[in-house]
Design a protein around this motif. Structure first.
Motif, PDB file in Angstrom:
ATOM      1  N   ASP A 155      -0.920  16.625 -10.802  1.00 42.53           N
ATOM      2  CA  ASP A 155      -0.477  15.467 -10.015  1.00 42.53           C
ATOM      3  C   ASP A 155      -1.206  14.201 -10.461  1.00 42.53           C
ATOM      4  N   THR A 156      -2.495  14.339 -10.732  1.00 44.90           N
ATOM      5  CA  THR A 156      -3.291  13.207 -11.213  1.00 44.90           C
ATOM      6  C   THR A 156      -2.723  12.705 -12.538  1.00 44.90           C
ATOM      7  N   ALA A 157      -2.447  13.631 -13.444  1.00 49.47           N
ATOM      8  CA  ALA A 157      -1.909  13.276 -14.763  1.00 49.47           C
ATOM      9  C   ALA A 157      -0.538  12.615 -14.635  1.00 49.47           C
ATOM     10  N   ALA A 158       0.314  13.130 -13.766  1.00 53.82           N
ATOM     11  CA  ALA A 158       1.651  12.558 -13.583  1.00 53.82           C
ATOM     12  C   ALA A 158       1.566  11.129 -13.054  1.00 53.82           C
ATOM     13  N   CYS A 159       0.654  10.891 -12.148  1.00 50.07           N
ATOM     14  CA  CYS A 159       0.478   9.549 -11.589  1.00 50.07           C
ATOM     15  C   CYS A 159      -0.027   8.599 -12.674  1.00 50.07           C
ATOM     16  N   ALA A 160      -0.960   9.058 -13.490  1.00 46.80           N
ATOM     17  CA  ALA A 160      -1.489   8.230 -14.585  1.00 46.80           C
ATOM     18  C   ALA A 160      -0.377   7.909 -15.582  1.00 46.80           C
ATOM     19  N   ARG A 161       0.466   8.884 -15.897  1.00 48.54           N
ATOM     20  CA  ARG A 161       1.584   8.638 -16.825  1.00 48.54           C
ATOM     21  C   ARG A 161       2.558   7.606 -16.253  1.00 48.54           C
ATOM     22  N   ALA A 162       2.783   7.648 -14.947  1.00 51.31           N
ATOM     23  CA  ALA A 162       3.677   6.671 -14.314  1.00 51.31           C
ATOM     24  C   ALA A 162       3.099   5.263 -14.409  1.00 51.31           C
ATOM     25  N   LEU A 163       1.807   5.137 -14.198  1.00 50.61           N
ATOM     26  CA  LEU A 163       1.164   3.831 -14.308  1.00 50.61           C
ATOM     27  C   LEU A 163       1.195   3.339 -15.753  1.00 50.61           C
ATOM     28  N   ALA A 164       0.956   4.239 -16.692  1.00 53.13           N
ATOM     29  CA  ALA A 164       1.018   3.880 -18.114  1.00 53.13           C
ATOM     30  C   ALA A 164       2.427   3.429 -18.496  1.00 53.13           C
ATOM     31  N   ALA A 165       3.435   4.096 -17.980  1.00 51.88           N
ATOM     32  CA  ALA A 165       4.819   3.713 -18.281  1.00 51.88           C
ATOM     33  C   ALA A 165       5.097   2.293 -17.798  1.00 51.88           C
ATOM     34  N   ALA A 166       4.546   1.923 -16.646  1.00 54.63           N
ATOM     35  CA  ALA A 166       4.720   0.554 -16.136  1.00 54.63           C
ATOM     36  C   ALA A 166       4.100  -0.454 -17.098  1.00 54.63           C
ATOM     37  N   MET A 167       2.915  -0.139 -17.614  1.00 54.17           N
ATOM     38  CA  MET A 167       2.238  -1.057 -18.549  1.00 54.17           C
ATOM     39  C   MET A 167       2.951  -1.124 -19.892  1.00 54.17           C
ATOM     40  N   ARG A 168       3.539  -0.042 -20.293  1.00 48.70           N
ATOM     41  CA  ARG A 168       4.301  -0.046 -21.545  1.00 48.70           C
ATOM     42  C   ARG A 168       5.600  -0.836 -21.375  1.00 48.70           C
ATOM     43  N   VAL A 189       0.862  -1.179   0.000  1.00 52.01           N
ATOM     44  CA  VAL A 189       0.000   0.000   0.000  1.00 52.01           C
ATOM     45  C   VAL A 189       0.898   1.228   0.000  1.00 52.01           C
ATOM     46  N   GLN A 190       0.688   2.074  -0.970  1.00 51.95           N
ATOM     47  CA  GLN A 190       1.424   3.330  -1.064  1.00 51.95           C
ATOM     48  C   GLN A 190       0.405   4.464  -1.091  1.00 51.95           C
ATOM     49  N   THR A 191       0.682   5.520  -0.342  1.00 53.02           N
ATOM     50  CA  THR A 191      -0.223   6.660  -0.283  1.00 53.02           C
ATOM     51  C   THR A 191       0.456   7.872  -0.897  1.00 53.02           C
ATOM     52  N   ARG A 192      -0.307   8.621  -1.655  1.00 52.08           N
ATOM     53  CA  ARG A 192       0.178   9.825  -2.312  1.00 52.08           C
ATOM     54  C   ARG A 192      -0.848  10.937  -2.133  1.00 52.08           C
ATOM     55  N   CYS A 193      -0.399  12.156  -2.343  1.00 54.75           N
ATOM     56  CA  CYS A 193      -1.274  13.324  -2.310  1.00 54.75           C
ATOM     57  C   CYS A 193      -1.312  13.938  -3.695  1.00 54.75           C
ATOM     58  N   TRP A 194      -2.516  14.200  -4.158  1.00 51.50           N
ATOM     59  CA  TRP A 194      -2.681  14.929  -5.414  1.00 51.50           C
ATOM     60  C   TRP A 194      -3.179  16.313  -5.048  1.00 51.50           C
TER      61      TRP A 194
END
Length: 184
Positions: free
Chosen positions: A17-30, A7-12
């Protein structure tokens, strides 16, 4: 990754911040094609930012065209990877907010959808409890105020742990993908 690290907690503090987090998740899938078959459950009150996060994620995965909320349609299918030379893959945005009867699950053909390859992003998964498979990653968005969200990511499977690990590990030539989302 230990139990505590699942479990990791972040603040948006902003939509950026929301967009940056989504890009990080997308990079993992790529980075790892096997992660493209993940099931991500999104929890949060109305207006918390679930659909906004999904839109940013789908854009970061190369989805083109209009990305609309599936509140009334239950599922919106997309084709990810359209912005790259490699293979494309299915991504499904689901919203169970309007589910009132368990038979809706079968009527909508969702058993087959979940059995097929592709990314599944489900809002309001509690409304389909008992029908959904176990998620790989659970995203919980808590609205603190208009401009602040407390967000937790919980890995619920080995695939989810891998997603979380890659999402939170910056590429060697890039700043931390979650840098704008400071830990709380």
């Amino acid at each position: 990754m230990s139990i505590e690290e699942t479990v990791q907690t972040r603040c948006w503090r902003s939509e950026a911040d929301t967009a940056a987090c989504a890009r990080a998740l997308a990079a993992a899938m790529r980075a790892e094609p096997a992660l493209r078959d993940s099931f991500i459950a999104l929890h949060g009150d109305l207006g918390a930012g679930k659909t906004t996060f999904v839109r940013y994620l789908l854009r970061a995965l190369g989805v083109t065209g209009r990305i609309k909320s599936p509140t009334y349609t239950v599922v919106e299918p997309h084709e990810a990877g359209a912005d790259q030379a490699g293979p494309r893959w299915a991504a499904y945005h689901l919203d169970f907010y309007r589910f009132n009867d368990p038979r809706e699950w079968d009527d909508a053909g969702l058993r087959d959808l979940y059995a097929a390859p592709g990314l599944k992003l489900a809002e309001w998964p509690d409304k389909a409890a008992g029908h959904l498979p176990a998620p790989d990653l659970i995203l919980r968005i808590e609205t603190v105020d208009d401009d602040f969200r407390a967000v937790s990511f919980q890995a619920a499977s080995p695939r989810g742990r891998r997603l979380l690990t890659l999402m939170l590990t910056p590429a060697p030539d890039a700043p931390s993908a979650a840098a704008s989302a400071t830990p709380s």
